[in-house]
Scaffold this motif. Structure first.
Motif: not given
Length: 151
Positions: A48-56, A127-134
């Motif tokens: 899953n690529h992070a996007d505006s709905v699912f940030s992870y 592995a999952t990580s919030p993309a908006e944090k960097g």
């Protein structure tokens, strides 16, 4: 004589038996990652690529035995869900931990750590990580002392 005949019949029956079917992984092996931020063979598949709905962002990593990522930091943290095998997880200046199928590891934001397979067994994890944090900040290679243990 009867025992010999019984043993021959049993061996013949076993020779015709099929072994248990090999378990198919949930997700196919991804692309082999270039050895820039790790030692050994590691395959990555983005789920899953992070996007505006699912940030992870969510990926599957498959590591051969003896493979390990360099020390690194996730600005937004990361969760690892071990689905196969056995590996290690270590935070800087803390003891190395063995991780195995079924373990859930919470890598806290900003904490230097590494993870990878054991010398004898590969490891697979989601592995999952919030993309908006960097993005991941890569650091130095894991020393043999950290990986194999202090001598």
């Amino acid at each position: 004589m009867k025992n010999s005949i019984l043993a021959i019949c049993l061996l013949g029956a076993l020779a015709g038996c099929k072994s248990a079917p090999e378990e198919t992984p949930i997700f196919p092996k991804g692309e082999k990652s270039p050895n820039v931020n790790h030692t050994g063979n590691v395959w990555l598949r983005e789920l899953n690529h992070a996007d505006s709905v699912f940030s992870y962002g969510t990926s599957v990593a498959i590591s051969d035995p003896d493979a390990r990522l360099n020390w690194h930091v996730h600005p937004g943290g990361q969760i690892l869900i071990v689905t196969e095998g056995e590996g290690y997880y270590q935070e800087r200046n803390k003891p190395k931990r063995t991780i195995k199928k079924g373990d859930v590891i919470k890598c806290l934001p900003g904490i230097e750590h590494w993870h990878g397979a054991t010398p004898d067994q590969g490891v697979t994890y989601i592995a999952t990580s919030p993309a908006e944090k960097g993005k991941t900040i890569w650091l130095d290679k894991v020393s043999d002392e950290d990986y194999y243990g202090k001598k």
